[in-house]
Design an enzyme around this catalytic site. Structure first.
Site, PDB file in Angstrom:
ATOM      1  N   GLY A 143       9.826  -4.596  -0.305  1.00  0.00           N
ATOM      2  CA  GLY A 143      10.144  -4.539   1.120  1.00  0.00           C
ATOM      3  C   GLY A 143       9.659  -3.250   1.757  1.00  0.00           C
ATOM      4  N   THR A 160       7.428  -3.678   5.020  1.00  0.00           N
ATOM      5  CA  THR A 160       7.238  -4.040   6.428  1.00  0.00           C
ATOM      6  C   THR A 160       8.575  -4.297   7.127  1.00  0.00           C
ATOM      7  N   GLU A 161       8.626  -3.941   8.391  1.00  0.00           N
ATOM      8  CA  GLU A 161       9.803  -4.221   9.232  1.00  0.00           C
ATOM      9  C   GLU A 161       9.338  -4.960  10.484  1.00  0.00           C
ATOM     10  N   GLY A 163       4.637  -2.578  10.809  1.00  0.00           N
ATOM     11  CA  GLY A 163       3.802  -3.300   9.847  1.00  0.00           C
ATOM     12  C   GLY A 163       2.649  -2.424   9.406  1.00  0.00           C
ATOM     13  N   ARG A 178      -3.898  -4.634  -3.463  1.00  0.00           N
ATOM     14  CA  ARG A 178      -5.126  -4.858  -2.681  1.00  0.00           C
ATOM     15  C   ARG A 178      -6.315  -5.063  -3.614  1.00  0.00           C
ATOM     16  N   ARG A 236     -21.390 -37.274   0.014  1.00  0.00           N
ATOM     17  CA  ARG A 236     -21.199 -37.869   1.338  1.00  0.00           C
ATOM     18  C   ARG A 236     -22.542 -38.309   1.940  1.00  0.00           C
ATOM     19  N   LEU A 253     -17.010 -30.680   5.181  1.00  0.00           N
ATOM     20  CA  LEU A 253     -16.134 -31.804   4.811  1.00  0.00           C
ATOM     21  C   LEU A 253     -15.774 -32.724   5.988  1.00  0.00           C
ATOM     22  N   GLU A 302      -1.085  -6.689   3.213  1.00  0.00           N
ATOM     23  CA  GLU A 302      -1.697  -5.623   2.400  1.00  0.00           C
ATOM     24  C   GLU A 302      -2.694  -4.803   3.217  1.00  0.00           C
ATOM     25  N   ASP A 357      -8.404  -4.637  10.288  1.00  0.00           N
ATOM     26  CA  ASP A 357      -8.577  -3.457  11.153  1.00  0.00           C
ATOM     27  C   ASP A 357      -8.155  -2.178  10.421  1.00  0.00           C
TER      28      ASP A 357
HETATM   29  P1  TGC Z   1      -0.971   9.169   5.571  1.00  0.00           P
HETATM   30  O1  TGC Z   1      -0.396  10.319   6.333  1.00  0.00           O
HETATM   31  O2  TGC Z   1      -2.460   8.966   5.540  1.00  0.00           O
HETATM   32  O3  TGC Z   1      -0.457   9.220   4.064  1.00  0.00           O
HETATM   33  C1  TGC Z   1       0.898   9.390   3.724  1.00  0.00           C
HETATM   34  C2  TGC Z   1       0.956   9.738   2.233  1.00  0.00           C
HETATM   35  O4  TGC Z   1       0.438   8.632   1.475  1.00  0.00           O
HETATM   36  C3  TGC Z   1      -0.772   9.011   0.789  1.00  0.00           C
HETATM   37  N1  TGC Z   1      -1.678   7.853   0.873  1.00  0.00           N
HETATM   38  C4  TGC Z   1      -1.952   7.091  -0.171  1.00  0.00           C
HETATM   39  N2  TGC Z   1      -1.570   7.179  -1.455  1.00  0.00           N
HETATM   40  C5  TGC Z   1      -2.009   6.228  -2.287  1.00  0.00           C
HETATM   41  N3  TGC Z   1      -2.796   5.216  -1.872  1.00  0.00           N
HETATM   42  C6  TGC Z   1      -3.196   5.083  -0.596  1.00  0.00           C
HETATM   43  N4  TGC Z   1      -3.960   4.065  -0.231  1.00  0.00           N
HETATM   44  C7  TGC Z   1      -2.785   6.055   0.319  1.00  0.00           C
HETATM   45  N5  TGC Z   1      -2.953   6.238   1.657  1.00  0.00           N
HETATM   46  C8  TGC Z   1      -2.281   7.349   1.969  1.00  0.00           C
HETATM   47  C9  TGC Z   1      -1.266  10.252   1.495  1.00  0.00           C
HETATM   48  O5  TGC Z   1      -2.043  11.045   0.659  1.00  0.00           O
HETATM   49  C10 TGC Z   1       0.051  10.917   1.860  1.00  0.00           C
HETATM   50  O6  TGC Z   1       0.575  11.469   0.674  1.00  0.00           O
HETATM   51  P2  TGC Z   1       1.503  12.785   0.681  1.00  0.00           P
HETATM   52  O7  TGC Z   1       1.824  13.017  -0.755  1.00  0.00           O
HETATM   53  O8  TGC Z   1       0.659  13.862   1.291  1.00  0.00           O
HETATM   54  O9  TGC Z   1       2.700  12.459   1.502  1.00  0.00           O
HETATM   55  O10 TGC Z   1      -0.270   7.865   6.091  1.00  0.00           O
HETATM   56  P3  TGC Z   1      -0.319   7.199   7.499  1.00  0.00           P
HETATM   57  O11 TGC Z   1       1.085   7.076   8.000  1.00  0.00           O
HETATM   58  O12 TGC Z   1      -1.325   7.893   8.370  1.00  0.00           O
HETATM   59  O13 TGC Z   1      -0.826   5.711   7.180  1.00  0.00           O
HETATM   60  C11 TGC Z   1      -2.075   5.445   6.653  1.00  0.00           C
HETATM   61  C12 TGC Z   1      -2.304   3.914   6.638  1.00  0.00           C
HETATM   62  C13 TGC Z   1      -2.369   3.346   8.035  1.00  0.00           C
HETATM   63  C14 TGC Z   1      -3.650   3.695   5.928  1.00  0.00           C
HETATM   64  C15 TGC Z   1      -1.157   3.216   5.860  1.00  0.00           C
HETATM   65  O14 TGC Z   1       0.024   3.316   6.526  1.00  0.00           O
HETATM   66  C16 TGC Z   1      -1.443   1.751   5.581  1.00  0.00           C
HETATM   67  O15 TGC Z   1      -2.057   1.434   4.598  1.00  0.00           O
HETATM   68  N6  TGC Z   1      -0.930   0.796   6.452  1.00  0.00           N
HETATM   69  C17 TGC Z   1      -0.985  -0.621   6.150  1.00  0.00           C
HETATM   70  C18 TGC Z   1       0.372  -1.082   5.681  1.00  0.00           C
HETATM   71  C19 TGC Z   1       0.297  -2.193   4.675  1.00  0.00           C
HETATM   72  O16 TGC Z   1      -0.746  -2.459   4.061  1.00  0.00           O
HETATM   73  N7  TGC Z   1       1.404  -2.857   4.412  1.00  0.00           N
HETATM   74  C20 TGC Z   1       1.466  -3.848   3.402  1.00  0.00           C
HETATM   75  C21 TGC Z   1       2.886  -4.229   3.086  1.00  0.00           C
HETATM   76  S1  TGC Z   1       3.107  -5.040   1.510  1.00  0.00           S
HETATM   77  C22 TGC Z   1       2.378  -6.532   1.696  1.00  0.00           C
HETATM   78  O17 TGC Z   1       1.759  -6.827   2.662  1.00  0.00           O
HETATM   79  C23 TGC Z   1       2.524  -7.483   0.559  1.00  0.00           C
HETATM   80  S2  TGC Z   1       1.755  -8.996   0.864  1.00  0.00           S
HETATM   81  C24 TGC Z   1       2.044  -9.943  -0.482  1.00  0.00           C
HETATM   82  C25 TGC Z   1       0.896  -9.964  -1.441  1.00  0.00           C
HETATM   83  O18 TGC Z   1       0.283  -8.930  -1.747  1.00  0.00           O
HETATM   84  O19 TGC Z   1       0.552 -11.012  -1.904  1.00  0.00           O
HETATM   85  P1  FAD Z   2       0.808  -5.030  13.454  1.00  0.00           P
HETATM   86  O1  FAD Z   2       0.829  -3.777  12.657  1.00  0.00           O
HETATM   87  O2  FAD Z   2       1.733  -5.151  14.589  1.00  0.00           O
HETATM   88  O3  FAD Z   2      -0.680  -5.293  13.967  1.00  0.00           O
HETATM   89  C1  FAD Z   2      -0.978  -6.210  15.016  1.00  0.00           C
HETATM   90  C2  FAD Z   2      -2.479  -6.086  15.311  1.00  0.00           C
HETATM   91  O4  FAD Z   2      -2.781  -4.742  15.751  1.00  0.00           O
HETATM   92  C3  FAD Z   2      -3.365  -6.321  14.085  1.00  0.00           C
HETATM   93  O5  FAD Z   2      -4.552  -6.965  14.491  1.00  0.00           O
HETATM   94  C4  FAD Z   2      -3.683  -4.917  13.620  1.00  0.00           C
HETATM   95  O6  FAD Z   2      -4.898  -4.851  12.880  1.00  0.00           O
HETATM   96  C5  FAD Z   2      -3.800  -4.191  14.939  1.00  0.00           C
HETATM   97  N1  FAD Z   2      -3.585  -2.745  14.841  1.00  0.00           N
HETATM   98  C6  FAD Z   2      -2.513  -2.086  14.341  1.00  0.00           C
HETATM   99  N2  FAD Z   2      -2.729  -0.758  14.373  1.00  0.00           N
HETATM  100  C7  FAD Z   2      -3.956  -0.577  14.909  1.00  0.00           C
HETATM  101  C8  FAD Z   2      -4.764   0.588  15.195  1.00  0.00           C
HETATM  102  N3  FAD Z   2      -4.336   1.829  14.916  1.00  0.00           N
HETATM  103  N4  FAD Z   2      -5.977   0.389  15.737  1.00  0.00           N
HETATM  104  C9  FAD Z   2      -6.430  -0.854  16.013  1.00  0.00           C
HETATM  105  N5  FAD Z   2      -5.735  -1.982  15.752  1.00  0.00           N
HETATM  106  C10 FAD Z   2      -4.504  -1.842  15.215  1.00  0.00           C
HETATM  107  N6  FAD Z   2       5.094  -6.958   3.839  1.00  0.00           N
HETATM  108  C11 FAD Z   2       5.836  -6.394   2.838  1.00  0.00           C
HETATM  109  O7  FAD Z   2       6.283  -5.262   2.929  1.00  0.00           O
HETATM  110  N7  FAD Z   2       6.087  -7.105   1.699  1.00  0.00           N
HETATM  111  C12 FAD Z   2       5.637  -8.374   1.502  1.00  0.00           C
HETATM  112  O8  FAD Z   2       5.890  -8.969   0.447  1.00  0.00           O
HETATM  113  C13 FAD Z   2       4.875  -8.982   2.550  1.00  0.00           C
HETATM  114  N8  FAD Z   2       4.460 -10.277   2.410  1.00  0.00           N
HETATM  115  C14 FAD Z   2       3.842 -10.886   3.481  1.00  0.00           C
HETATM  116  C15 FAD Z   2       3.554 -12.252   3.400  1.00  0.00           C
HETATM  117  C16 FAD Z   2       2.958 -12.903   4.482  1.00  0.00           C
HETATM  118  C17 FAD Z   2       2.698 -14.361   4.421  1.00  0.00           C
HETATM  119  C18 FAD Z   2       2.591 -12.147   5.634  1.00  0.00           C
HETATM  120  C19 FAD Z   2       1.898 -12.821   6.781  1.00  0.00           C
HETATM  121  C20 FAD Z   2       2.869 -10.798   5.716  1.00  0.00           C
HETATM  122  C21 FAD Z   2       3.523 -10.152   4.646  1.00  0.00           C
HETATM  123  N9  FAD Z   2       3.885  -8.810   4.727  1.00  0.00           N
HETATM  124  C22 FAD Z   2       4.616  -8.219   3.720  1.00  0.00           C
HETATM  125  C23 FAD Z   2       3.694  -8.058   5.979  1.00  0.00           C
HETATM  126  C24 FAD Z   2       2.270  -7.535   6.170  1.00  0.00           C
HETATM  127  O9  FAD Z   2       1.979  -6.487   5.312  1.00  0.00           O
HETATM  128  C25 FAD Z   2       2.130  -7.106   7.644  1.00  0.00           C
HETATM  129  O10 FAD Z   2       2.154  -8.297   8.426  1.00  0.00           O
HETATM  130  C26 FAD Z   2       0.870  -6.326   7.902  1.00  0.00           C
HETATM  131  O11 FAD Z   2       0.931  -5.052   7.291  1.00  0.00           O
HETATM  132  C27 FAD Z   2       0.560  -6.168   9.407  1.00  0.00           C
HETATM  133  O12 FAD Z   2       1.698  -5.747  10.111  1.00  0.00           O
HETATM  134  P2  FAD Z   2       2.170  -6.509  11.451  1.00  0.00           P
HETATM  135  O13 FAD Z   2       2.215  -7.956  11.146  1.00  0.00           O
HETATM  136  O14 FAD Z   2       3.398  -5.837  11.902  1.00  0.00           O
HETATM  137  O15 FAD Z   2       0.987  -6.278  12.468  1.00  0.00           O
END
Ligand code: TGC
Ligand code: FAD
Length: 394
Positions: A140, A142-143, A147, A253, A278, A348, A373, A377
């Site tokens: 957990g 994301t909120e 996101g 990822r 087909r 298809l 993940e 963007d």
């Molecule tokens: P930033 O200030 O850059 O970094 C904060 C701290 O984190 C470190 N860091 C990393 N460490 C490891 N791997 C990475 N990829 C890292 N990116 C940054 C950084 O060095 C720093 O460390 P420290 O020790 O100095 O505190 O962070 P920011 O707030 O500017 O954010 C950067 C950004 C936008 C890239 C990051 O927030 C991001 O990746 N956002 C996307 C969020 C996301 O991907 N959420 C996914 C939720 S989980 C999910 O979706 C599961 S889906 C289910 C499935 O997988 O099937």
């Molecule tokens: P937002 O962050 O609100 O983004 C909306 C749009 O704005 C997107 O197009 C984005 O690219 C764009 N945007 C955002 N910031 C910028 C910027 N700086 N510049 C330009 N464009 C920007 N999360 C978990 O923690 N755990 C899970 O297990 C998990 N499972 C998931 C399963 C499914 C099926 C789905 C759909 C999502 C899941 N997620 C999970 C959440 C997922 O990681 C988030 O949906 C994702 O990180 C994007 O966040 P958001 O949906 O709030 O979009």
């Protein structure tokens, strides 16, 4: 010495002979997972998708195959290479992104969080049962209002004596309601920290998200944490900043880079078979220049995506993989898979909009994959930042 290239036969299923780049052991693992997907996933996944569910029993079967936390060392995990793990993700996602998600969330997110940031006691307590699929985990981060920017999360943990009190809400959590344990990330006075929250903890409830038209063969839930009291040893001691959860995301990822190549391959194979079969205007549509051009472009994208995944796998095994590499791979391969899926769907015709064929299921799943993940963007901005040295997020 030059060789006669004209004597080399090309195979449509592996146009660039990528098999040749794998070891015998890697091919064995790949073939084992491919057989599992063929027997246990493909015959049923259309029904699961339609019903909006994934049988939880699958977790034990995946555990028995050694696929849960398979790239982690010790604590009942298989200790396989990153490349082998990637190949497994590719085969699982060729079945369905929801099945790969189950494995990613379990192994790369929930288990990895404990493995990388947990105490020795936490690892011993949780990891062997999670590797076996006896205990299902979720992650957990994301909120509803946080996101792409997890640093803006509101979920908070405060100390009360030696206990912690956790309060907040997590959204879009894969496996949330079927998980036995949740890894929940929260803001604290000491920075962002991770907590191991067992199912049944007082104040912890879940609610499934319905109406998804993507990743339907996967449970997605909301986690509600209403002043959940946790003992001190529920906190992951080694994670003190967003580096904690973001490091887990790198792992998941990386699996998606491979998985997307698998989904693309499944769509390409379905389109190729369909085009040969087909008949329109008195000849197979595969005999038309337009469809051959589509198929050639799909083959190019599938091969390119697989080679990119393999390259990242080799880098990871050599300890040379940076998060920015993973971002480039996820950005490129998920977009490529979406292109392939959309082209295949057109090949298809009307059959392409039904669940009888896998294509539209993959196509709609990939809309989640391109979002979770880190959206495309977000990954473009990570790559852009690495190229220019300028952070364009804020
Ligand atoms: P930033 O200030 O850059 O970094 C904060 C701290 O984190 C470190 N860091 C990393 N460490 C490891 N791997 C990475 N990829 C890292 N990116 C940054 C950084 O060095 C720093 O460390 P420290 O020790 O100095 O505190 O962070 P920011 O707030 O500017 O954010 C950067 C950004 C936008 C890239 C990051 O927030 C991001 O990746 N956002 C996307 C969020 C996301 O991907 N959420 C996914 C939720 S989980 C999910 O979706 C599961 S889906 C289910 C499935 O997988 O099937
Ligand atoms: P937002 O962050 O609100 O983004 C909306 C749009 O704005 C997107 O197009 C984005 O690219 C764009 N945007 C955002 N910031 C910028 C910027 N700086 N510049 C330009 N464009 C920007 N999360 C978990 O923690 N755990 C899970 O297990 C998990 N499972 C998931 C399963 C499914 C099926 C789905 C759909 C999502 C899941 N997620 C999970 C959440 C997922 O990681 C988030 O949906 C994702 O990180 C994007 O966040 P958001 O949906 O709030 O979009």
């Amino acid at each position: 010495m030059s060789r006669d290239t004209a004597k080399v036969a090309v195979r449509p299923g592996d146009f660039l002979d990528i098999d040749h780049l794998l070891s015998d052991e890697e091919r064995d693992i790949r073939d084992t997972v491919r057989a599992f997907v063929r027997d246990r996933v493909v015959p049923h996944v259309g029904e699961w998708f339609e019903a909006g569910t994934l049988p939880v029993e699958l977790a034990r079967e995946l555990g028995a195959l050694g696929l849960l936390g398979m790239h982690l060392e010790g604590y009942g995990c298989a200790g396989a290479s990153a490349t082998a793990y990637g190949l497994a993700c590719m085969e699982l996602e060729a079945g369905d992104s929801g099945v790969r998600s189950l494995v990613s969330v379990q192994g790369s997110l929930a288990m990895y969080a404990i493995w990388r940031w947990g105490s020795e006691e936490q690892k011993r307590h949780w990891l062997p049962r999670m590797a076996a699929g006896e205990v299902i985990g979720c992650f957990g981060l994301t909120e509803p209002d946080a996101g792409s920017d997890p640093a803006s999360m509101r979920t908070r943990a405060r100390r009360d004596g030696s206990d912690w009190i956790l309060h907040g809400q997590k959204m879009w959590i894969t496996n949330g309601s079927v998980a036995d344990v949740a890894i929940v990330w929260a803001r604290t006075d000491e920075g962002f920290r991770g907590f191991i929250v067992p199912k049944g903890a007082k104040g912890f409830t879940t609610q499934d998200i319905h109406g998804k038209l993507s990743l339907r063969a996967s449970i997605t839930s909301e986690l509600l944490l209403d002043d959940v009291r946790l003992p001190a040893d529920a906190m992951l001691p080694e994670a003190t900043s967003l580096r904690g959860p973001l490091s887990c995301l790198n792992e998941a990822r990386y699996g998606i880079v491979w998985g997307a190549a698998g989904a693309a391959r499944a769509c390409f194979e379905a389109a190729l078979a369909y085009a040969k079969d087909r008949v329109a205007f008195g000849r197979p549509i595969a005999a038309t220049q337009l469809q051959q051009s589509r198929l050639a472009h799909m083959a190019l994208e599938v091969n390119r995506a697989t080679l990119l995944a393999l390259h990242l796998g080799r880098l990871k095994d050599a300890g040379r993989l940076a998060p920015e590499h993973v971002s480039l791979g996820k950005l490129g391969n998920v977009n490529a898979a979406l292109d392939v899926a959309r082209a295949a769907r057109q090949v298809l015709g009307a059959n392409g909009v039904t669940l009888e064929y896998p294509v539209i299921r993959h196509m709609s799943n990939l809309e989640s994959v391109v979002t979770y993940e880190g959206t495309a963007d977000v990954h473009a901005l990570v790559v852009g930042g690495a190229l220019t040295g300028i952070d364009a997020f804020r």
